[in-house]
Design a protein around this motif. Structure first.
Motif, PDB file in Angstrom:
ATOM      1  N   ILE A 175       0.840  -1.206   0.000  1.00  0.00           N
ATOM      2  CA  ILE A 175       0.000   0.000   0.000  1.00  0.00           C
ATOM      3  C   ILE A 175       0.872   1.253   0.000  1.00  0.00           C
ATOM      4  O   ILE A 175       0.726   2.127  -0.845  1.00  0.00           O
ATOM      5  N   ALA A 176       1.776   1.316   0.967  1.00  0.00           N
ATOM      6  CA  ALA A 176       2.548   2.549   1.119  1.00  0.00           C
ATOM      7  C   ALA A 176       3.748   2.295   2.007  1.00  0.00           C
ATOM      8  O   ALA A 176       3.826   1.281   2.698  1.00  0.00           O
ATOM      9  N   ASN A 177       4.690   3.221   1.971  1.00  0.00           N
ATOM     10  CA  ASN A 177       5.785   3.226   2.936  1.00  0.00           C
ATOM     11  C   ASN A 177       5.401   4.138   4.084  1.00  0.00           C
ATOM     12  O   ASN A 177       4.873   5.230   3.877  1.00  0.00           O
ATOM     13  N   ALA A 178       5.685   3.667   5.313  1.00  0.00           N
ATOM     14  CA  ALA A 178       5.468   4.513   6.486  1.00  0.00           C
ATOM     15  C   ALA A 178       6.804   4.671   7.190  1.00  0.00           C
ATOM     16  O   ALA A 178       7.658   3.789   7.129  1.00  0.00           O
ATOM     17  N   ALA A 179       6.992   5.819   7.853  1.00  0.00           N
ATOM     18  CA  ALA A 179       8.252   6.056   8.565  1.00  0.00           C
ATOM     19  C   ALA A 179       8.353   5.119   9.757  1.00  0.00           C
ATOM     20  O   ALA A 179       7.352   4.784  10.394  1.00  0.00           O
ATOM     21  N   LYS A 180       9.566   4.669  10.039  1.00  0.00           N
ATOM     22  CA  LYS A 180       9.793   3.860  11.242  1.00  0.00           C
ATOM     23  C   LYS A 180      10.572   4.727  12.228  1.00  0.00           C
ATOM     24  O   LYS A 180      11.765   4.978  12.049  1.00  0.00           O
ATOM     25  N   ALA A 181       9.859   5.186  13.262  1.00  0.00           N
ATOM     26  CA  ALA A 181      10.455   6.169  14.173  1.00  0.00           C
ATOM     27  C   ALA A 181      11.578   5.555  14.991  1.00  0.00           C
ATOM     28  O   ALA A 181      11.565   4.369  15.315  1.00  0.00           O
ATOM     29  N   SER A 182      12.566   6.379  15.336  1.00  0.00           N
ATOM     30  CA  SER A 182      13.674   5.952  16.182  1.00  0.00           C
ATOM     31  C   SER A 182      13.550   6.623  17.546  1.00  0.00           C
ATOM     32  O   SER A 182      12.658   7.439  17.766  1.00  0.00           O
ATOM     33  N   ARG A 183      14.464   6.292  18.440  1.00  0.00           N
ATOM     34  CA  ARG A 183      14.410   6.895  19.776  1.00  0.00           C
ATOM     35  C   ARG A 183      14.572   8.411  19.708  1.00  0.00           C
ATOM     36  O   ARG A 183      14.023   9.129  20.525  1.00  0.00           O
ATOM     37  N   ASP A 195      13.442  10.349  17.316  1.00  0.00           N
ATOM     38  CA  ASP A 195      12.141  10.914  16.955  1.00  0.00           C
ATOM     39  C   ASP A 195      11.257  10.998  18.195  1.00  0.00           C
ATOM     40  O   ASP A 195      10.529  11.971  18.388  1.00  0.00           O
ATOM     41  N   ALA A 196      11.335   9.952  19.040  1.00  0.00           N
ATOM     42  CA  ALA A 196      10.562   9.967  20.288  1.00  0.00           C
ATOM     43  C   ALA A 196      11.018  11.134  21.166  1.00  0.00           C
ATOM     44  O   ALA A 196      10.195  11.844  21.745  1.00  0.00           O
ATOM     45  N   ARG A 197      12.326  11.333  21.228  1.00  0.00           N
ATOM     46  CA  ARG A 197      12.865  12.456  22.011  1.00  0.00           C
ATOM     47  C   ARG A 197      12.342  13.788  21.479  1.00  0.00           C
ATOM     48  O   ARG A 197      11.874  14.636  22.249  1.00  0.00           O
ATOM     49  N   ASP A 198      12.395  13.964  20.163  1.00  0.00           N
ATOM     50  CA  ASP A 198      11.917  15.210  19.563  1.00  0.00           C
ATOM     51  C   ASP A 198      10.427  15.415  19.835  1.00  0.00           C
ATOM     52  O   ASP A 198       9.967  16.543  20.056  1.00  0.00           O
ATOM     53  N   ALA A 199       9.681  14.313  19.798  1.00  0.00           N
ATOM     54  CA  ALA A 199       8.241  14.409  20.035  1.00  0.00           C
ATOM     55  C   ALA A 199       7.976  14.869  21.465  1.00  0.00           C
ATOM     56  O   ALA A 199       7.063  15.663  21.709  1.00  0.00           O
ATOM     57  N   VAL A 200       8.771  14.369  22.424  1.00  0.00           N
ATOM     58  CA  VAL A 200       8.590  14.785  23.817  1.00  0.00           C
ATOM     59  C   VAL A 200       8.919  16.274  23.969  1.00  0.00           C
ATOM     60  O   VAL A 200       8.210  17.004  24.662  1.00  0.00           O
ATOM     61  N   VAL A 201       9.960  16.720  23.296  1.00  0.00           N
ATOM     62  CA  VAL A 201      10.313  18.145  23.351  1.00  0.00           C
ATOM     63  C   VAL A 201       9.153  18.991  22.815  1.00  0.00           C
ATOM     64  O   VAL A 201       8.762  19.999  23.418  1.00  0.00           O
ATOM     65  N   ALA A 202       8.572  18.543  21.688  1.00  0.00           N
ATOM     66  CA  ALA A 202       7.458  19.285  21.092  1.00  0.00           C
ATOM     67  C   ALA A 202       6.245  19.276  22.023  1.00  0.00           C
ATOM     68  O   ALA A 202       5.565  20.294  22.188  1.00  0.00           O
ATOM     69  N   LEU A 244      10.211   1.715  20.789  1.00  0.00           N
ATOM     70  CA  LEU A 244      10.041   3.099  21.240  1.00  0.00           C
ATOM     71  C   LEU A 244       9.620   3.214  22.701  1.00  0.00           C
ATOM     72  O   LEU A 244      10.056   4.128  23.402  1.00  0.00           O
ATOM     73  N   ALA A 245       8.766   2.280  23.140  1.00  0.00           N
ATOM     74  CA  ALA A 245       8.170   2.433  24.471  1.00  0.00           C
ATOM     75  C   ALA A 245       9.210   2.499  25.589  1.00  0.00           C
ATOM     76  O   ALA A 245       9.049   3.298  26.518  1.00  0.00           O
ATOM     77  N   PRO A 246      10.294   1.687  25.555  1.00  0.00           N
ATOM     78  CA  PRO A 246      11.267   1.788  26.657  1.00  0.00           C
ATOM     79  C   PRO A 246      11.884   3.179  26.788  1.00  0.00           C
ATOM     80  O   PRO A 246      12.113   3.661  27.900  1.00  0.00           O
ATOM     81  N   TRP A 247      12.124   3.849  25.649  1.00  0.00           N
ATOM     82  CA  TRP A 247      12.700   5.197  25.719  1.00  0.00           C
ATOM     83  C   TRP A 247      11.715   6.175  26.314  1.00  0.00           C
ATOM     84  O   TRP A 247      12.092   7.073  27.078  1.00  0.00           O
ATOM     85  N   LEU A 248      10.434   6.022  25.954  1.00  0.00           N
ATOM     86  CA  LEU A 248       9.419   6.919  26.502  1.00  0.00           C
ATOM     87  C   LEU A 248       9.175   6.617  27.977  1.00  0.00           C
ATOM     88  O   LEU A 248       8.972   7.523  28.783  1.00  0.00           O
ATOM     89  N   ALA A 249       9.217   5.334  28.335  1.00  0.00           N
ATOM     90  CA  ALA A 249       8.961   4.950  29.730  1.00  0.00           C
ATOM     91  C   ALA A 249      10.044   5.494  30.646  1.00  0.00           C
ATOM     92  O   ALA A 249       9.777   5.892  31.776  1.00  0.00           O
ATOM     93  N   ALA A 250      11.294   5.519  30.149  1.00  0.00           N
ATOM     94  CA  ALA A 250      12.404   5.966  30.999  1.00  0.00           C
ATOM     95  C   ALA A 250      12.651   7.461  30.888  1.00  0.00           C
ATOM     96  O   ALA A 250      13.417   8.020  31.660  1.00  0.00           O
ATOM     97  N   HIS A 251      11.992   8.124  29.929  1.00  0.00           N
ATOM     98  CA  HIS A 251      12.253   9.542  29.688  1.00  0.00           C
ATOM     99  C   HIS A 251      11.824  10.382  30.893  1.00  0.00           C
ATOM    100  O   HIS A 251      10.677  10.333  31.308  1.00  0.00           O
TER     101      HIS A 251
END
Lengths: 340, 286
Positions: free
Chosen positions: B37-45, B47-54, B216-223
């Motif tokens: 169907i399509a390509n989707a981005a595969k987020a890295s840690r 990206d998770a960090r940037d999302a938390v900053v935002a 991704l979840a471990p990085w968010l859990a420990a952030h």
């Protein structure tokens, strides 16, 4: 550009460096001939070089080392109209113990305050103050009608002498940008020489003189290069980009061009001049780019507090967050550093 | 005339923008029968960090908006989502391999839930707050306030409904959200992000990461800058370890839920991401 021809043959202060380089001819005309004879800056090449240096990837152990180096090079600064002795005390507390959770964190190089806050800073530092041994935290004071520099010379000198008498180890002076842009290089030169003399202590030693060029108001890289030469010729120990009150403040290309002047001066005379980018450096990533630029332009020997400083306040918190991340393996947050 | 098929690139949604993953990674998203169907981005840690900053940057504005205003903004999402009904139905049919009728039911339910939660913004405080009786001439008032930045691992089995059910409740009280979308069915989450980007939601209030929740979840859990962790869709990961990591920085944590009705609408899901503030005020000045 109109040039006041009456001043043209006027003698300028016979600073030792200028005598050596200008060949005994310390007149305004000689200085102008020298400064305007400096080759222009290839702006595109400079920006490209700075951008290329900014792409260097610094990871893991190098990054940990870089973060500690950055902290040890910071002039932790508070230059607000609302500064109080209490604010200065809390700044000093942070300078002495940047991260209370980790006593291995290095101390910053100096605290930078307005002249009237020097006694408060010295009192708060106590035994942590850099004495004769020079391994503590120094007190830097801004002087000469900072940040605009719009005052008469006697006022600027009194401002400087006052801060030195109060015990400041370093003086951050601003040049008269108006005079510089009007082409009155001799006037700027004389002021720097006079301020340097005002930095003299009763025992014959000098407070370290940092000359702020305020590159954001100099408009061109050519002017930055000329002002850098001018400041060094007049006896500055450090050349500093900005007051932090004008935008743009420090940028990587501007700092690179100043480092190139310092490198050329070192090749010419063997003398080492310091560089201090100030203002606008807020993230560890930015600061690491400056470290790379210094190492690649003048050499790693410049990466010590006597020769390179960051003028910053919010940078320290970001470096501490990165440091905590490196040590603990998880991302830290602003709740884990002090609020400034 | 023949028409050239233009497969869409689905990117992340961070701080109101649609960046590619910092890592440059993508995953191929396929239909139930295995067609591309399509390509989707595969987020890295990072990206998770940037999302938390935002999310952190957006918090004061969103939490400081009036409850009435938040309700209007959330209701507007429901309006726009309903307007794109056809697109979402198509995506769900393609991805999940369900009938158009079931897909339509899922979209309608998602719209209904936005509306339901939008209505709660200026009402939950009356239910959860209180004027406490005290022995003295004082008002003693308890009010719920948002917890802060909430990381959500959304239910993995349904593409749109699970996402809406898990992301909407923390928004009601003024939290900002970093959502890890369904790993198998990421596309409707990103299409919903396009709805959010064109509605009145301020950038950074909702951030959407597609990729592997287990990564991704471990990085968010420990952030340390994340205040709460909703593990409703994290049943297939080592969620006990996530809870332990979250406890290090005293996060609020919700446990995984299984089944089609994971994260069913409830006032409790709103109140799970609130903190109670109690203030005293003298009565004598009245």
């Amino acid at each position: 550009m109109t040039i006041n021809t009456q001043d043209h043959g006027r003698a300028i202060a016979p600073a030792a460096r200028a005598l050596d380089v200008l060949g005994g001819e310390t007149t305004e005309a000689g200085l102008r001939r020298y400064l305007e004879g400096i080759p222009g800056v290839d702006a595109v090449g400079l920006e490209q070089r700075a951008a290329a240096l900014a792409t260097r990837s610094i990871k893991t152990t190098s990054k940990a080392r870089a973060l500690d180096t950055i902290i040890s090079l910071i002039d932790l600064t508070t230059l607000e109209g609302a500064d109080t002795p209490g604010k200065v005390r809390s700044l000093v507390a942070k300078a002495v113990t940047p991260d209370a959770a980790d006593p291995t964190t290095p101390r910053v190089a100096a605290v930078c305050v307005y002249g009237d806050m020097v006694p408060a800073a010295l009192q708060a530092l106590g035994s942590a103050h850099a004495g004769a041994a020079g391994n503590g935290i120094a007190v830097a004071a801004v002087a000469t009608a900072f940040p605009s520099g719009r005052a008469s010379l006697p006022v600027k000198l009194a401002d400087t002498a006052d801060a030195v008498a109060a015990g400041a180890d370093e003086i951050d002076m601003v040049i008269d940008r108006g005079a510089f842009l009007a082409g009155r290089y001799g006037q700027v030169f004389d002021q720097i020489v006079a301020v340097k003399e005002a930095c003299r202590r009763p025992d014959g030693t000098y407070a370290h003189l940092k000359v702020i060029l305020e590159t954001g108001e100099l408009n061109t890289y050519d002017n930055v290069r000329r002002a850098s030469w001018l400041a060094i010729l007049a006896g500055g120990d450090f050349i500093k980009t900005s007051t932090g009150k004008v935008s743009p403040a420090a940028t990587l290309p501007v700092t690179l061009s100043m480092l190139e002047v310092v490198r050329d001066w070192h090749r010419l005379t063997g003398e080492k001049i310091g560089v201090k980018p100030a203002g606008g450096i807020r993230s560890s990533k930015d600061a690491i780019r400056y470290l790379v630029t210094v190492a690649e332009t003048v050499g790693e020997q410049w990466l010590r507090p006597e020769l390179f400083r960051f003028g910053a306040s919010s940078l320290l918190n970001d470096v501490l967050l990165q440091r905590q991340k490196t040590l603990t393996g998880h991302y830290s947050g602003p709740d884990y550093v002090t609020i400034d | 005339m023949t028409h050239l098929a233009v497969p869409k690139t689905y990117k992340l949604f961070i701080g109101g923008k649609f960046p590619r993953s910092e890592s440059g990674r993508t995953v191929e998203v396929r239909t139930a029968s295995g067609d591309f169907i399509a390509n989707a981005a595969k987020a890295s840690r990072k990206d998770a960090r940037d999302a938390v900053v935002a999310a952190r940057a957006a918090l004061s504005g969103w939490a400081g908006a009036t409850a009435y205003n938040r309700g209007q903004v959330l209701y507007r999402i429901a309006e726009l989502l309903d307007g794109r009904r056809g697109q979402f139905i198509d995506e769900i049919v393609q991805l999940e391999g369900v009938s158009a009728r079931d897909a339509a039911a899922q979209v309608d339910e998602a719209v209904d839930r936005w509306v339901w939660y939008a209505g709660w913004t200026d009402k939950f405080a009356q239910v959860a707050g209180n004027a406490n009786p005290v022995a003295g001439p004082y008002f003693n008032l308890s009010v719920p306030e948002p917890t802060g930045v909430v990381a959500v691992v959304v239910p993995q089995e349904t593409s749109l409904l699970g996402f809406v059910s898990a992301v909407a409740p923390p928004l009601v009280s003024g939290n900002t959200v970093v959502a890890v979308a369904s790993e198998r069915f990421p596309l409707p989450a990103i299409s919903l992000a396009e709805v959010l980007a064109t509605s009145d939601v301020p950038g950074g209030v909702v951030n959407v990461l597609t990729g592997s929740p287990a990564e991704l979840a471990p990085w968010l859990a420990a952030h340390a800058d994340v205040n709460a962790l909703d593990l409703v869709g994290a049943g297939d990961t080592d969620w006990v370890d996530l809870q332990i990591a979250a406890a290090e920085t005293l996060k609020r944590v919700l446990p995984p839920e299984q089944g089609d009705d994971a994260a069913a609408p409830s006032l409790d899901r709103i109140l799970a991401f609130t903190e109670t503030k109690t203030v005293w005020h003298t009565k004598s000045l009245l």
